[in-house]
Write a protein that holds these residues in place. Structure first.
Motif, PDB file in Angstrom:
ATOM      1  N   GLU A  83       0.926  -1.149  -0.120  1.00 63.12           N
ATOM      2  CA  GLU A  83      -0.079   0.039   0.188  1.00 63.12           C
ATOM      3  C   GLU A  83       0.894   1.288  -0.113  1.00 63.12           C
ATOM      4  N   HIS A  84       0.396   2.471  -0.599  1.00 61.48           N
ATOM      5  CA  HIS A  84       1.087   3.651  -0.519  1.00 61.48           C
ATOM      6  C   HIS A  84       0.905   4.310   0.629  1.00 61.48           C
ATOM      7  N   GLY A  85      -0.082   4.475   1.389  1.00 56.99           N
ATOM      8  CA  GLY A  85      -0.142   4.925   2.498  1.00 56.99           C
ATOM      9  C   GLY A  85      -1.149   6.018   2.521  1.00 56.99           C
ATOM     10  N   ARG A  86      -1.313   6.783   3.725  1.00 60.16           N
ATOM     11  CA  ARG A  86      -2.411   7.663   3.953  1.00 60.16           C
ATOM     12  C   ARG A  86      -2.349   8.913   2.889  1.00 60.16           C
ATOM     13  N   LEU A  87      -1.077   9.531   2.667  1.00 61.99           N
ATOM     14  CA  LEU A  87      -0.737  10.673   1.854  1.00 61.99           C
ATOM     15  C   LEU A  87      -1.157  10.331   0.336  1.00 61.99           C
ATOM     16  N   ALA A  88      -1.158   9.001  -0.192  1.00 61.52           N
ATOM     17  CA  ALA A  88      -1.616   8.740  -1.535  1.00 61.52           C
ATOM     18  C   ALA A  88      -3.022   8.646  -1.576  1.00 61.52           C
ATOM     19  N   ARG A  89      -3.601   8.131  -0.410  1.00 69.42           N
ATOM     20  CA  ARG A  89      -5.076   8.133  -0.272  1.00 69.42           C
ATOM     21  C   ARG A  89      -5.828   9.813  -0.396  1.00 69.42           C
TER      22      ARG A  89
ATOM     23  N   LEU B  30     -20.400  12.932  -3.186  1.00 68.96           N
ATOM     24  CA  LEU B  30     -20.473  11.526  -2.760  1.00 68.96           C
ATOM     25  C   LEU B  30     -19.774  10.542  -3.696  1.00 68.96           C
ATOM     26  N   LEU B  31     -20.276  10.810  -5.095  1.00 70.86           N
ATOM     27  CA  LEU B  31     -19.547   9.685  -6.100  1.00 70.86           C
ATOM     28  C   LEU B  31     -18.106   9.909  -6.110  1.00 70.86           C
ATOM     29  N   ALA B  32     -17.821  11.219  -6.219  1.00 65.31           N
ATOM     30  CA  ALA B  32     -16.160  11.569  -6.316  1.00 65.31           C
ATOM     31  C   ALA B  32     -15.580  10.915  -5.071  1.00 65.31           C
ATOM     32  N   ALA B  33     -16.008  11.036  -3.811  1.00 65.63           N
ATOM     33  CA  ALA B  33     -15.411  10.073  -2.695  1.00 65.63           C
ATOM     34  C   ALA B  33     -15.373   8.792  -2.909  1.00 65.63           C
ATOM     35  N   ALA B  34     -16.469   8.133  -3.435  1.00 67.10           N
ATOM     36  CA  ALA B  34     -16.390   6.694  -3.720  1.00 67.10           C
ATOM     37  C   ALA B  34     -15.242   6.370  -4.789  1.00 67.10           C
ATOM     38  N   VAL B  35     -15.172   7.084  -5.877  1.00 68.80           N
ATOM     39  CA  VAL B  35     -14.335   6.813  -6.794  1.00 68.80           C
ATOM     40  C   VAL B  35     -12.928   7.136  -6.350  1.00 68.80           C
ATOM     41  N   GLY B  36     -12.657   8.203  -5.528  1.00 67.55           N
ATOM     42  CA  GLY B  36     -11.405   8.405  -4.958  1.00 67.55           C
ATOM     43  C   GLY B  36     -10.773   7.268  -3.882  1.00 67.55           C
ATOM     44  N   GLU B  37     -11.782   6.785  -3.452  1.00 65.55           N
ATOM     45  CA  GLU B  37     -11.170   5.734  -2.440  1.00 65.55           C
ATOM     46  C   GLU B  37     -11.220   4.224  -3.270  1.00 65.55           C
TER      47      GLU B  37
END
Length: 506
Positions: A355-361, A402-409
């Motif tokens: 995993e790339h970590g919280r900064l990547a998230r 909300l859709l953008a947040a789901a796609v980002g995750e």
């Protein structure tokens, strides 16, 4: 029969005289009809004089390729000569032949013909023979692929002439083809979950709309009466009926497209190559040299993941586009099995990713939310300009965020990397999950890039450059020290200078 090495020039199949004129007439039909209609409405009296010319010209030009195209197979080359005023000779050294693909449209199959495309891997130019008899095309393909194989190393024992009572030992034959996968019609269940054919459906609707605008039924009075008829019923019922109709159409289109494209699909390994055949109306026979395959790419579209499906492609050098889909939408286990067989290594398609970590998230979320906020601002400006209710803008904005947040995750969860033996693995994708596996021997260089925002938080994009596939494999938003260490571990010594501490460098 195909020419033997050293023979003179040969023509294509005489049945090409039937193939090309039909194709030429089909291409010229619409322009000829338009021209004849225009001439018939003019005052001149020479319209019917041009009719024989309009019919004979396509036939003549359709016959010219057969009259002017010759080919031959020498001890070292395959050569094709064509042209009338400007003569063109294309050659391909036999030891440089990388692929021999066969294709046959419905008209080709009716005439018993096939088109042969010979690739050398040097560039996108291919030597094309359209058309050979089907048996001759298959024989030519086998001959070229076998002559491309390197000779057996080491001493070769020559058997003495058999004496009385002894039986001569025949020379060893070529290894048989190994079947990797064939069509299983239970895979049809994955067809509706692959959205690739939505492009065709959208194009058909666009064409229909162009013609529909000219129909007399589309006018204000008709639209008003249709709306009044609809509102007589429950709106929910109308929406459900329309949704069911759209779903039924999509099921028919997706399943029919799957059958047409992957009919009689077969993937085998023979003559040192991967050989794929498929197609209902237009049959395809694609060859990818095994030695040129540098990796694979497994794609799991968002809807297909719900039913456990995936697609598989090879990353190779010297083939058109570099990426060749070798499996239709099929069970994920099948894609993994075939991919591991092609790689001759187990693990890269199933190994856990780092995993790339919280900064990547945070960056994954930020990219999607930034685009969503921009669209919300545009919608707000439009609502103010056209005096639209702000309730719709607010509801749409919340849904979009909300859709953008789901796609980002989702894009972050697909992000990752691994180094398994001799393979670099990179995970990517927003809605679709993509896992790219590249042999470290196929890496010819590295590029480490950082935007201003990435430099502030210590992240970077690591790009492995290669001659295969799309010529790059991207490891996105990884910590800079991890990126450099990964590059050094994959290709020891290539980025050693970047690991030297400033004090040591001084």
């Amino acid at each position: 029969m195909i020419p033997s090495p050293g023979d003179g020039w040969s023509r294509l199949s005489p049945r090409k005289l039937l193939l090309d004129p039909v194709k030429a007439i089909g291409q010229a039909f619409v322009p000829v009809v338009v021209a004849l209609v225009g001439i018939s409405q003019s005052d001149g009296g020479f319209g019917w004089v041009l009719l024989p010319i309009a019919v004979v010209a396509p036939l003549l030009f359709g016959a010219l390729p057969w009259l002017t195209t010759h080919y031959r197979l020498t001890d070292t080359q395959v050569q094709v000569r064509s042209g009338i005023l400007s003569r063109n000779t294309s050659t391909a050294p036999l030891d440089r032949v990388r692929s021999v693909d066969l294709e046959a449209s419905l008209l080709h199959r009716v005439l018993g013909l096939q088109k042969v495309e010979i690739g050398t891997g040097v560039d996108d130019d291919r030597i094309t023979l359209d058309a050979l008899a089907a048996a001759d095309a298959r024989a030519l393909r086998t001959t070229l692929l076998r002559r491309r194989e390197p000779p057996t190393t080491g001493p070769v024992e020559v058997a003495d002439a058999p004496v009385d009572g002894e039986v001569a030992v025949p020379p060893p034959s070529a290894p048989p083809a190994v079947e990797l996968a064939r069509i299983d019609w239970s895979w049809l269940r994955f067809a509706p979950f692959s959205l690739g054919r939505l492009v065709l459906l959208a194009g058909a609707l666009g064409v229909l709309s162009q013609f529909g605008n000219d129909l007399p039924i589309w006018n204000e009075e008709t639209a008003r009466s249709a709306w009044e008829w609809i509102i007589q019923f429950a709106l929910v019922t109308v929406v459900l009926v329309l949704a069911a109709g759209a779903l039924a159409i999509w099921l028919v289109v997706s399943v029919a497209g799957y059958v047409v494209q992957w009919w009689r699909f077969l993937l085998v390994r023979e003559h040192g190559s991967l050989h794929l055949t498929s197609g209902l109306f237009t049959t395809r026979s694609i060859t990818v040299e095994k030695a040129k395959v540098r990796g694979v790419e497994m794609t799991e579209p968002v809807l297909m993941r719900l039913v456990g499906g995936a697609e598989l492609s090879t990353l190779a050098t010297g083939v058109e586009d570099g990426v060749t889909q070798v499996l239709p939408p099929c069970p994920r286990d099948v894609a993994i099995g075939v991919g591991e067989t092609v790689l001759e290594h187990r693990g890269p398609l199933t190994a856990p990713l780092v995993e790339h970590g919280r900064l990547a998230r945070r960056r994954a979320w930020f990219r999607q939310l930034r685009e969503a906020v921009f669209l919300v601002v545009v919608a707000a400006v439009a609502a103010w300009w056209f005096d639209v209710s702000w309730w719709w803008v607010g509801a749409g904005g919340v849904a979009l965020l909300l859709l953008a947040a789901a796609v980002g995750e989702s894009s972050y969860r697909h992000l990752g990397h691994a180094l398994t033996g001799d393979h670099l693995v990179a995970g990517s994708g927003q809605l679709a999950r993509v896992r790219t596996v590249l042999e470290t021997d196929g890496i010819i260089g590295w590029v480490v890039s950082q935007t201003w925002w990435q430099r502030r938080i210590g992240l970077a994009d690591l790009v492995a450059t290669t001659a295969a596939g799309n010529e790059r494999v991207l490891v996105h938003d990884v910590r800079l020290e991890v990126a450099v260490a990964l590059a050094d571990a994959a290709t020891p010594g290539l980025v050693r200078e970047f690991l030297v501490e400033p004090a040591e460098a001084g």
